[in-house]
Design an enzyme around this catalytic site. Structure first.
Site, PDB file in Angstrom:
ATOM      1  N   SER A  71      -3.092   5.329   5.929  1.00  0.00           N
ATOM      2  CA  SER A  71      -4.539   5.498   6.139  1.00  0.00           C
ATOM      3  C   SER A  71      -4.824   6.684   7.041  1.00  0.00           C
ATOM      4  O   SER A  71      -3.965   7.129   7.790  1.00  0.00           O
ATOM      5  CB  SER A  71      -5.129   4.254   6.812  1.00  0.00           C
ATOM      6  OG  SER A  71      -4.791   3.106   6.104  1.00  0.00           O
TER       7      SER A  71
HETATM    8  N1  SAH Z   1       0.309   0.485   7.639  1.00  0.00           N
HETATM    9  C1  SAH Z   1       0.913   1.333   6.644  1.00  0.00           C
HETATM   10  C2  SAH Z   1      -0.019   1.542   5.485  1.00  0.00           C
HETATM   11  C3  SAH Z   1       0.648   1.326   4.179  1.00  0.00           C
HETATM   12  S1  SAH Z   1      -0.413   1.187   2.779  1.00  0.00           S
HETATM   13  C4  SAH Z   1       1.396   2.633   7.240  1.00  0.00           C
HETATM   14  O1  SAH Z   1       1.163   2.888   8.440  1.00  0.00           O
HETATM   15  O2  SAH Z   1       2.055   3.385   6.539  1.00  0.00           O
HETATM   16  C5  SAH Z   1      -0.434  -0.540   2.519  1.00  0.00           C
HETATM   17  C6  SAH Z   1       0.855  -1.190   2.193  1.00  0.00           C
HETATM   18  O3  SAH Z   1       0.588  -2.564   1.895  1.00  0.00           O
HETATM   19  C7  SAH Z   1       1.603  -0.649   0.981  1.00  0.00           C
HETATM   20  O4  SAH Z   1       2.855  -0.190   1.376  1.00  0.00           O
HETATM   21  C8  SAH Z   1       1.726  -1.847   0.034  1.00  0.00           C
HETATM   22  O5  SAH Z   1       2.950  -1.906  -0.664  1.00  0.00           O
HETATM   23  C9  SAH Z   1       1.604  -3.001   1.011  1.00  0.00           C
HETATM   24  N2  SAH Z   1       1.224  -4.295   0.440  1.00  0.00           N
HETATM   25  C10 SAH Z   1       0.325  -4.573  -0.538  1.00  0.00           C
HETATM   26  N3  SAH Z   1       0.296  -5.906  -0.782  1.00  0.00           N
HETATM   27  C11 SAH Z   1       1.200  -6.477   0.064  1.00  0.00           C
HETATM   28  C12 SAH Z   1       1.646  -7.804   0.290  1.00  0.00           C
HETATM   29  N4  SAH Z   1       1.170  -8.861  -0.414  1.00  0.00           N
HETATM   30  N5  SAH Z   1       2.588  -8.018   1.231  1.00  0.00           N
HETATM   31  C13 SAH Z   1       3.105  -6.997   1.949  1.00  0.00           C
HETATM   32  N6  SAH Z   1       2.734  -5.716   1.775  1.00  0.00           N
HETATM   33  C14 SAH Z   1       1.779  -5.455   0.846  1.00  0.00           C
END
Ligand code: SAH
Length: 224
Positions: A71
């Site tokens: 993000s």
């Molecule tokens: N906080 C992260 C943002 C990653 S984007 C950072 O700093 O990089 C959001 C992430 O949520 C993605 O990697 C996606 O694979 C994950 N995601 C989506 N659904 C999920 C679930 N049910 N359990 C765990 N992760 C999930």
């Protein structure tokens, strides 16, 4: 201490660029000193591919592989400030859903006593582990699993934060939130529009607050 990096694109002093980024976010409304300190401390350029390093301190979301994105810093700051709002000391135990590249988990390690971060994609879970290794953060635990089920082993959590948005909020997150705790997540309404929501678990029940529209990657079930 000034830390010089030689990665192309952030050839300058990365600390100066990072401090400028944080000043900008503060001028746009970030008031929480702990969140600002964390944003100054964590080197965002170390969490993205080398080709994206020049953009690491712009207020923009960036691809992290496997169709996912990190993000934009102002949105991360906004969510972390909401988590910290009204609390004197550090957050206790926090659950992050969506580890991604591990950037937000690193930020959380500065503002919480313990961080559990869960990711459903093995490729990103491994990448986050690699990114965080050199930081030696003793209070961060990475879990490969379906965050829609929360992570009951660490419950109850004083805060839960999701970096992925689905239709509504999974029941497990409410169940695993401590009384007095706060959950911050994107949530999709039936018209398909995502909003940031804050849910406080009080003695007398859950209090929902719907905030501004946001655009997060989808929350999906299962591990792959
Ligand atoms: N906080 C992260 C943002 C990653 S984007 C950072 O700093 O990089 C959001 C992430 O949520 C993605 O990697 C996606 O694979 C994950 N995601 C989506 N659904 C999920 C679930 N049910 N359990 C765990 N992760 C999930």
């Amino acid at each position: 201490m000034t830390h010089r990096v030689h990665t192309s694109g952030v050839g300058m002093d990365s600390q100066t660029i990072r401090f400028t980024m944080v000043q900008k976010i503060q001028s746009q409304g970030l008031q929480d000193a702990r969140v600002a300190q964390a944003l100054r401390a964590v080197e965002r350029h170390r969490f993205v591919d080398s080709a994206l390093v020049p953009q690491a301190y712009e207020d923009t979301s960036l691809p992290i592989g496997m169709g996912q994105t990190i993000s934009k810093p102002s949105v991360v700051a906004r969510m972390l400030a909401l988590l910290c709002e009204g609390r004197g000391g550090p957050l206790g135990r926090v659950l992050e859903i969506g580890t991604g590249c591990g950037y937000q988990a690193a930020l959380l390690s500065h503002i919480a006593q313990e961080v559990y971060s869960i990711e459903r994609l093995r490729g990103l879970h491994d990448k986050a582990r690699e990114n965080l290794r050199h930081l030696c953060l003793r209070n961060v635990q990475l879990i490969l699993g379906d965050g829609m089920l929360g992570f009951s082993e660490g419950a109850p959590y004083s805060a839960i934060i999701s970096a992925a948005g689905g239709m509504g909020i999974p029941q497990a997150w409410f169940d695993q939130l401590a009384v007095g705790g706060r959950l911050v997540a994107p949530s999709e309404s039936p018209n398909g529009q995502q909003h940031l929501v804050v849910i406080d678990k009080t003695d007398s029940g859950l209090v929902h607050t719907v905030l501004e529209p946001v655009l997060f990657v989808p929350l999906k079930s299962g591990v792959s």
